[in-house]
Design a protein around this motif. Structure first.
Motif, PDB file in Angstrom:
ATOM      1  N   GLN A  83      -8.580  -1.037  -8.293  1.00  9.68           N
ATOM      2  CA  GLN A  83      -8.203   0.170  -9.016  1.00  9.68           C
ATOM      3  C   GLN A  83      -6.921   0.803  -8.488  1.00  9.68           C
ATOM      4  N   ALA A  84      -6.316   0.214  -7.467  1.00 10.66           N
ATOM      5  CA  ALA A  84      -5.144   0.810  -6.829  1.00 10.66           C
ATOM      6  C   ALA A  84      -3.928   0.758  -7.744  1.00 10.66           C
ATOM      7  N   GLN A  85      -3.138   1.826  -7.705  1.00 14.59           N
ATOM      8  CA  GLN A  85      -1.899   1.906  -8.473  1.00 14.59           C
ATOM      9  C   GLN A  85      -0.851   2.596  -7.626  1.00 14.59           C
ATOM     10  N   VAL A  86       0.396   2.289  -7.931  1.00  9.91           N
ATOM     11  CA  VAL A  86       1.496   2.952  -7.243  1.00  9.91           C
ATOM     12  C   VAL A  86       1.548   4.411  -7.675  1.00  9.91           C
ATOM     13  N   SER A  87       1.976   5.280  -6.774  1.00  9.01           N
ATOM     14  CA  SER A  87       2.117   6.673  -7.181  1.00  9.01           C
ATOM     15  C   SER A  87       3.568   7.107  -7.100  1.00  9.01           C
ATOM     16  N   THR A  88       4.107   7.241  -5.919  1.00 13.00           N
ATOM     17  CA  THR A  88       5.488   7.705  -5.792  1.00 13.00           C
ATOM     18  C   THR A  88       5.964   7.475  -4.365  1.00 13.00           C
ATOM     19  N   GLY A  89       7.251   7.639  -4.172  1.00 15.64           N
ATOM     20  CA  GLY A  89       7.803   7.530  -2.827  1.00 15.64           C
ATOM     21  C   GLY A  89       8.655   6.296  -2.659  1.00 15.64           C
ATOM     22  N   GLY A  90       9.242   6.183  -1.504  1.00 18.10           N
ATOM     23  CA  GLY A  90      10.089   5.037  -1.224  1.00 18.10           C
ATOM     24  C   GLY A  90      11.537   5.445  -1.075  1.00 18.10           C
ATOM     25  N   VAL A  91      12.383   4.439  -0.960  1.00 16.58           N
ATOM     26  CA  VAL A  91      13.814   4.652  -0.772  1.00 16.58           C
ATOM     27  C   VAL A  91      14.421   5.135  -2.089  1.00 16.58           C
ATOM     28  N   PRO A  92      15.187   6.224  -2.062  1.00 14.44           N
ATOM     29  CA  PRO A  92      15.832   6.698  -3.299  1.00 14.44           C
ATOM     30  C   PRO A  92      16.790   5.646  -3.860  1.00 14.44           C
TER      31      PRO A  92
END
Length: 143
Positions: A83-92
Motif C-alpha cells: 500500500q506504500a506510495q510516494v508522498s513528497t520530498g527529495g532534491v529540488p
C-alpha cells in the motif's frame, strides 16, 4: 499537528457568522478541512456527527478548536509495502540540469526518480517520471 495553520482565521470567522444557525458543525468544519477530518475531530471531542452549531456549547466548541490547533496522534504501524506510495520530498528540481539530471551542486552526481522532489497524481505519473529521469541520468552518466 496544527490543522488550523492555513485556514484558522477563515474557520473562526465562519463559526462567528454561523454561531446561532442550525448548520451541522461537521459541515462548517468541512468548509476548510479535508472531508475525513471533521468526523474524527467531532468523535474525539465527544460530539454527535449531526450536532448543529447552535447547540454546541462554548466549552465544546473550544474543545474542537483546541483539537484542531494541537492534534496529537500516535502512529501504530503502516499498511505494508503493498500500500506504500510516494508522498513528497527529495532534491529540488532546480538543483539539477534538466537535460542530464546532473546535480548542479555535486559534480558527477546524477539524480532520478523519487530522490527528486516531484509529485504526480496516482496513475503512473511518478513511475513515468522515474523511468524518464533514469534514462536521462543513465545516458549522461555513461557519457
Amino acid at each position: 499537528i496544527d490543522l488550523l495553520a492555513l485556514h484558522g482565521d477563515a474557520l473562526h470567522h465562519l463559526l462567528e457568522r454561523q454561531r446561532r444557525r442550525a448548520v451541522p458543525l461537521r459541515v462548517l468544519l468541512g468548509a476548510v478541512l479535508p472531508p475525513k477530518v471533521p468526523p474524527v475531530i467531532l468523535r474525539l471531542a465527544g460530539l454527535a456527527q449531526d450536532m448543529p452549531l447552535s447547540q454546541v456549547t462554548d466549552e465544546a466548541l473550544a474543545r474542537v478548536l483546541d483539537l484542531l490547533g494541537a492534534l496529537t496522534v500516535t502512529v501504530k504501524g503502516t499498511r505494508g509495502f503493498d500500500q506504500a506510495q510516494v508522498s513528497t520530498g527529495g532534491v529540488p528540481l532546480n538543483e539539477t540540469e534538466p537535460e542530464t539530471m546532473a546535480s548542479r551542486i555535486v559534480p558527477g552526481l546524477y539524480l532520478a526518480g523519487e530522490v527528486l522532489d516531484v509529485i504526480g497524481p496516482c496513475g503512473g505519473f511518478n513511475l513515468q517520471f522515474a523511468w524518464t529521469s533514469g534514462a536521462l541520468a543513465g545516458r549522461a552518466a555513461a557519457e
